[in-house]
Structure formats: structure tokens, C-alpha cells
Scaffold this motif. Structure first.
Motif, mmCIF file in Angstrom:
data_model
loop_
_atom_site.group_PDB
_atom_site.id
_atom_site.type_symbol
_atom_site.label_atom_id
_atom_site.label_comp_id
_atom_site.label_asym_id
_atom_site.label_seq_id
_atom_site.Cartn_x
_atom_site.Cartn_y
_atom_site.Cartn_z
ATOM 1 N N GLY A 8 0.819 -1.204 0.000
ATOM 2 C CA GLY A 8 0.000 0.000 0.000
ATOM 3 C C GLY A 8 0.848 1.247 0.000
ATOM 4 N N PHE A 9 0.208 2.339 -0.366
ATOM 5 C CA PHE A 9 0.913 3.612 -0.498
ATOM 6 C C PHE A 9 1.273 4.188 0.854
ATOM 7 N N SER A 10 2.472 4.736 0.934
ATOM 8 C CA SER A 10 2.940 5.441 2.115
ATOM 9 C C SER A 10 3.819 6.596 1.635
ATOM 10 N N LEU A 11 3.493 7.801 2.046
ATOM 11 C CA LEU A 11 4.240 8.972 1.595
ATOM 12 C C LEU A 11 5.712 8.934 2.009
ATOM 13 N N PRO A 12 6.058 8.566 3.250
ATOM 14 C CA PRO A 12 7.490 8.491 3.591
ATOM 15 C C PRO A 12 8.255 7.470 2.740
ATOM 16 N N VAL A 13 7.631 6.346 2.444
ATOM 17 C CA VAL A 13 8.290 5.343 1.605
ATOM 18 C C VAL A 13 8.516 5.900 0.203
ATOM 19 N N LEU A 14 7.532 6.613 -0.338
ATOM 20 C CA LEU A 14 7.670 7.226 -1.657
ATOM 21 C C LEU A 14 8.796 8.253 -1.670
ATOM 22 N N LEU A 15 8.868 9.083 -0.644
ATOM 23 C CA LEU A 15 9.917 10.104 -0.585
ATOM 24 C C LEU A 15 11.306 9.481 -0.461
ATOM 25 N N PHE A 16 11.443 8.425 0.362
ATOM 26 C CA PHE A 16 12.734 7.753 0.481
ATOM 27 C C PHE A 16 13.101 7.042 -0.820
ATOM 28 N N CYS A 17 12.131 6.506 -1.508
ATOM 29 C CA CYS A 17 12.358 5.843 -2.785
ATOM 30 C C CYS A 17 12.887 6.843 -3.822
ATOM 31 N N ILE A 18 12.225 7.958 -3.970
ATOM 32 C CA ILE A 18 12.653 8.990 -4.917
ATOM 33 C C ILE A 18 14.007 9.557 -4.506
ATOM 34 N N GLY A 19 14.176 9.812 -3.206
ATOM 35 C CA GLY A 19 15.454 10.313 -2.715
ATOM 36 C C GLY A 19 16.594 9.345 -2.974
ATOM 37 N N GLY A 20 16.327 8.054 -2.853
ATOM 38 C CA GLY A 20 17.349 7.051 -3.139
ATOM 39 C C GLY A 20 17.759 7.050 -4.595
ATOM 40 N N PHE A 21 16.797 7.161 -5.494
ATOM 41 C CA PHE A 21 17.129 7.200 -6.922
ATOM 42 C C PHE A 21 17.914 8.462 -7.276
ATOM 43 N N VAL A 22 17.584 9.571 -6.646
ATOM 44 C CA VAL A 22 18.340 10.808 -6.884
ATOM 45 C C VAL A 22 19.754 10.671 -6.321
ATOM 46 N N LEU A 23 19.877 10.050 -5.147
ATOM 47 C CA LEU A 23 21.198 9.830 -4.550
ATOM 48 C C LEU A 23 22.055 8.931 -5.426
ATOM 49 N N VAL A 24 21.469 7.923 -6.033
ATOM 50 C CA VAL A 24 22.209 7.039 -6.941
ATOM 51 C C VAL A 24 22.778 7.834 -8.104
ATOM 52 N N HIS A 25 21.991 8.760 -8.638
ATOM 53 C CA HIS A 25 22.460 9.582 -9.756
ATOM 54 C C HIS A 25 23.706 10.368 -9.365
ATOM 55 N N PHE A 26 23.721 10.918 -8.164
ATOM 56 C CA PHE A 26 24.863 11.722 -7.738
ATOM 57 C C PHE A 26 26.021 10.879 -7.215
ATOM 58 N N LEU A 27 25.779 9.643 -6.805
ATOM 59 C CA LEU A 27 26.850 8.761 -6.344
ATOM 60 C C LEU A 27 27.657 8.175 -7.496
ATOM 61 N N LEU A 28 27.019 7.920 -8.616
ATOM 62 C CA LEU A 28 27.731 7.322 -9.747
ATOM 63 C C LEU A 28 28.813 8.261 -10.257
ATOM 64 N N PRO A 29 30.032 7.745 -10.432
ATOM 65 C CA PRO A 29 31.080 8.607 -11.015
ATOM 66 C C PRO A 29 30.780 8.874 -12.488
ATOM 67 N N LYS A 30 31.131 10.043 -12.951
ATOM 68 C CA LYS A 30 30.836 10.420 -14.335
ATOM 69 C C LYS A 30 31.658 9.591 -15.323
ATOM 70 N N LYS A 31 32.929 9.446 -15.096
ATOM 71 C CA LYS A 31 33.792 8.588 -15.906
ATOM 72 C C LYS A 31 34.509 7.663 -14.941
ATOM 73 N N SER A 32 34.548 6.391 -15.273
ATOM 74 C CA SER A 32 35.102 5.409 -14.361
ATOM 75 C C SER A 32 36.282 4.694 -14.991
ATOM 76 N N SER A 33 37.200 4.227 -14.117
ATOM 77 C CA SER A 33 38.345 3.448 -14.572
ATOM 78 C C SER A 33 38.006 1.968 -14.647
ATOM 79 N N VAL A 34 36.772 1.622 -14.258
ATOM 80 C CA VAL A 34 36.303 0.245 -14.321
ATOM 81 C C VAL A 34 36.051 -0.105 -15.794
ATOM 82 N N ASP A 35 35.982 -1.389 -16.124
ATOM 83 C CA ASP A 35 35.751 -1.861 -17.482
ATOM 84 C C ASP A 35 34.604 -1.085 -18.127
#
Length: 94
Positions: free
Chosen positions: A27-54
Motif C-alpha cells: 500500500g501507499f505510504s508517503l514516507p516510503v515514496l519520498l525515500f524511494c525517490i530520494g534514493g534514486f536521486v542519490l544514486v544519480h549523484f553517487l555514480l562517477p561520471k567517468k570510471s576506470s572500471v571496465d
């Protein structure tokens, strides 16, 4: 350091994806929705722009992990364009 940031972003992405599934299953919960969206935004900023990985591995990870952020950003931009237009973007000719 890039590998650590990629692994951390994968973990945050998995948690956010679980929260998105949780919204539908329990079921819907506003705090869960906000943490979900915040997590996806955090992932965007955590990813390095260019990586030395394969490069092939990094491109696939970047595409999959950044897709929810791009979707959220596109929806917000579309809503902004709708309200920026004076007539609401809908035109009826009678």
C-alpha cells in the motif's frame, strides 16, 4: 574509489527498488515514496561520471541505475512545461 562508489550506488539502487515494490505490495505510504525517490536521486549523484572500471560493465550499470532518475526528471520537467504555458498546453477550438 570509483569501484566503491559504483558498489554503494548499486546498494542504494536495490534499496530504492525494494521501496518502489513495497509501495505496490503493502500500500501507499508517503514516507516510503519520498525515500524511494530520494534514493534514486542519490544514486544519480553517487555514480562517477567517468570510471576506470571496465567500460562495457560501467556503461550497462550506468544505464540501468540512472534510468529511474532520468524518468523522474523527465516527468518533473514535463509538469513544469505544462504549468509554464499560460493556457496549460491544451487548446480547444470550437
Amino acid at each position: 574509489m570509483d569501484l566503491f562508489r559504483i558498489l554503494l550506488s548499486i546498494c542504494v539502487f536495490c534499496i530504492s527498488a525494494y521501496l518502489a515494490v513495497d509501495l505496490f505490495v503493502y500500500g501507499f505510504s508517503l514516507p516510503v515514496l519520498l525515500f524511494c525517490i530520494g534514493g534514486f536521486v542519490l544514486v544519480h549523484f553517487l555514480l562517477p561520471k567517468k570510471s576506470s572500471v571496465d567500460e562495457g560493465f560501467y556503461e550497462i550499470v550506468d544505464l540501468v541505475l540512472d534510468l529511474p532518475y532520468r524518468t523522474i526528471a523527465t516527468i518533473i520537467r514535463s509538469i513544469g512545461r505544462l504549468f509554464r504555458d499560460g493556457d496549460g498546453g491544451v487548446d480547444l477550438d470550437i
